[in-house]
Design a protein around this motif. Sequence first.
Motif, PDB file in Angstrom:
ATOM      1  N   PRO A 105       0.832  -1.203   0.000  1.00 33.51           N
ATOM      2  CA  PRO A 105       0.000   0.000   0.000  1.00 33.51           C
ATOM      3  C   PRO A 105       0.873   1.262   0.000  1.00 33.51           C
ATOM      4  O   PRO A 105       2.023   1.219   0.450  1.00 33.51           O
ATOM      5  N   LEU A 106       0.332   2.360  -0.510  1.00 34.12           N
ATOM      6  CA  LEU A 106       1.096   3.615  -0.601  1.00 34.12           C
ATOM      7  C   LEU A 106       1.614   4.059   0.759  1.00 34.12           C
ATOM      8  O   LEU A 106       0.893   4.019   1.756  1.00 34.12           O
ATOM      9  N   GLY A 107       2.888   4.467   0.774  1.00 35.67           N
ATOM     10  CA  GLY A 107       3.492   4.975   2.014  1.00 35.67           C
ATOM     11  C   GLY A 107       3.923   3.883   2.974  1.00 35.67           C
ATOM     12  O   GLY A 107       4.385   4.169   4.070  1.00 35.67           O
ATOM     13  N   LYS A 108       3.755   2.607   2.590  1.00 35.20           N
ATOM     14  CA  LYS A 108       4.118   1.506   3.493  1.00 35.20           C
ATOM     15  C   LYS A 108       5.131   0.555   2.848  1.00 35.20           C
ATOM     16  O   LYS A 108       4.813  -0.594   2.579  1.00 35.20           O
ATOM     17  N   PRO A 109       6.343   0.936   2.575  1.00 34.83           N
ATOM     18  CA  PRO A 109       6.967   2.224   2.902  1.00 34.83           C
ATOM     19  C   PRO A 109       7.133   3.178   1.713  1.00 34.83           C
ATOM     20  O   PRO A 109       7.632   4.273   1.896  1.00 34.83           O
ATOM     21  N   TYR A 110       6.721   2.772   0.495  1.00 38.88           N
ATOM     22  CA  TYR A 110       7.118   3.551  -0.692  1.00 38.88           C
ATOM     23  C   TYR A 110       6.021   4.470  -1.224  1.00 38.88           C
ATOM     24  O   TYR A 110       4.837   4.152  -1.158  1.00 38.88           O
ATOM     25  N   SER A 111       6.452   5.583  -1.815  1.00 43.06           N
ATOM     26  CA  SER A 111       5.523   6.519  -2.452  1.00 43.06           C
ATOM     27  C   SER A 111       5.143   5.998  -3.836  1.00 43.06           C
ATOM     28  O   SER A 111       5.798   5.102  -4.377  1.00 43.06           O
ATOM     29  N   ALA A 112       4.110   6.592  -4.429  1.00 44.26           N
ATOM     30  CA  ALA A 112       3.682   6.203  -5.776  1.00 44.26           C
ATOM     31  C   ALA A 112       4.826   6.392  -6.772  1.00 44.26           C
ATOM     32  O   ALA A 112       5.029   5.569  -7.673  1.00 44.26           O
ATOM     33  N   GLU A 113       5.596   7.482  -6.607  1.00 43.26           N
ATOM     34  CA  GLU A 113       6.719   7.768  -7.513  1.00 43.26           C
ATOM     35  C   GLU A 113       7.795   6.682  -7.394  1.00 43.26           C
ATOM     36  O   GLU A 113       8.325   6.215  -8.409  1.00 43.26           O
ATOM     37  N   GLN A 114       8.096   6.285  -6.157  1.00 45.67           N
ATOM     38  CA  GLN A 114       9.105   5.226  -5.958  1.00 45.67           C
ATOM     39  C   GLN A 114       8.635   3.902  -6.569  1.00 45.67           C
ATOM     40  O   GLN A 114       9.421   3.184  -7.188  1.00 45.67           O
ATOM     41  N   LEU A 115       7.355   3.610  -6.378  1.00 39.00           N
ATOM     42  CA  LEU A 115       6.812   2.370  -6.948  1.00 39.00           C
ATOM     43  C   LEU A 115       6.868   2.401  -8.472  1.00 39.00           C
ATOM     44  O   LEU A 115       7.193   1.408  -9.112  1.00 39.00           O
ATOM     45  N   ALA A 116       6.558   3.559  -9.052  1.00 29.87           N
ATOM     46  CA  ALA A 116       6.594   3.697 -10.517  1.00 29.87           C
ATOM     47  C   ALA A 116       8.018   3.518 -11.046  1.00 29.87           C
ATOM     48  O   ALA A 116       8.229   2.832 -12.058  1.00 29.87           O
ATOM     49  N   GLN A 117       8.989   4.106 -10.358  1.00 28.11           N
ATOM     50  CA  GLN A 117      10.397   3.946 -10.757  1.00 28.11           C
ATOM     51  C   GLN A 117      10.802   2.472 -10.679  1.00 28.11           C
ATOM     52  O   GLN A 117      11.506   1.959 -11.557  1.00 28.11           O
ATOM     53  N   ALA A 118      10.346   1.807  -9.611  1.00 28.27           N
ATOM     54  CA  ALA A 118      10.668   0.385  -9.440  1.00 28.27           C
ATOM     55  C   ALA A 118      10.025  -0.447 -10.544  1.00 28.27           C
ATOM     56  O   ALA A 118      10.656  -1.332 -11.124  1.00 28.27           O
ATOM     57  N   LEU A 119       8.763  -0.150 -10.864  1.00 21.80           N
ATOM     58  CA  LEU A 119       8.067  -0.881 -11.936  1.00 21.80           C
ATOM     59  C   LEU A 119       8.786  -0.698 -13.269  1.00 21.80           C
ATOM     60  O   LEU A 119       8.956  -1.647 -14.031  1.00 21.80           O
ATOM     61  N   ARG A 120       9.217   0.523 -13.516  1.00 21.22           N
ATOM     62  CA  ARG A 120       9.928   0.817 -14.771  1.00 21.22           C
ATOM     63  C   ARG A 120      11.209  -0.029 -14.862  1.00 21.22           C
ATOM     64  O   ARG A 120      11.478  -0.677 -15.883  1.00 21.22           O
ATOM     65  N   ALA A 121      11.960  -0.052 -13.772  1.00 17.05           N
ATOM     66  CA  ALA A 121      13.210  -0.825 -13.745  1.00 17.05           C
ATOM     67  C   ALA A 121      12.927  -2.323 -13.905  1.00 17.05           C
ATOM     68  O   ALA A 121      13.628  -3.029 -14.637  1.00 17.05           O
ATOM     69  N   VAL A 122      11.886  -2.801 -13.226  1.00 19.93           N
ATOM     70  CA  VAL A 122      11.498  -4.215 -13.300  1.00 19.93           C
ATOM     71  C   VAL A 122      11.143  -4.599 -14.740  1.00 19.93           C
ATOM     72  O   VAL A 122      11.620  -5.612 -15.271  1.00 19.93           O
TER      73      VAL A 122
END
Length: 217
Positions: free
Chosen positions: A170-187
């Motif tokens: 879930p958002l903020g636990k621990p990552y922000s939407a932006e961090q998740l998007a960056q991670a998805l892009r890298a994945v």
Amino acid sequence: MEQKKTVIVTGFEPFGEHAVNASWVAVQELEKLGLGHDINLHVAEVPVEYQAVQSLLPSLWKQHLPQLVVHVGVSGMATTVTLEQCGHNQGYMRLDNCSFCPKSRCCLEGGPDCIHSVIDMDTVCKRLNSSGLGVSVSVSKDAGRYLCDYTYYKSLFLGEGRSAFVHVPPLGKPYSAEQLAQALRAVILEMLELMEHNKGNSLLDSRVHAHLKTSVS
């Protein structure tokens, strides 16, 4: 000139305690980032409904003819970005957003119990965790027997394994939407590279086999 690759990435609508679904928020952020100029990215929000998934997924595969489809879902238990290795056919008991559940309790009657992605998630995970991404990545072999697992199985079946599923916290636990998007892009970029590499290897294998065959005969 090389043809552009097409990648579809989906997130889910809100359900249960997830009044905001981190998966769809992260996918919308990913859409803003893009996957680079040589990749066509299409995003879609998937209803948390078994019957909607049954009709939506074939049309996505047919319409866009993607090289890869990546489904993103939220897990209240996840603390990492989690790569699912396989989808399961049976054991669907939980009611969806329409209070519906398949009578057969399965995704595809007569289908294999489990379908694996052609992508080796362990390899993707290792590469990303040593890349300084700033987001922890892990691998799982159980996507939870709800709409996430159901969607993944259906997509793996339709795409002959050219699909992936990523659970995000879930958002903020621990990552922000932006961090998740960056991670998805890298994945996703890592997955595409691995698929390209494996395609090269299988071509090489078939050439070697052909050469051996002619040498022997």
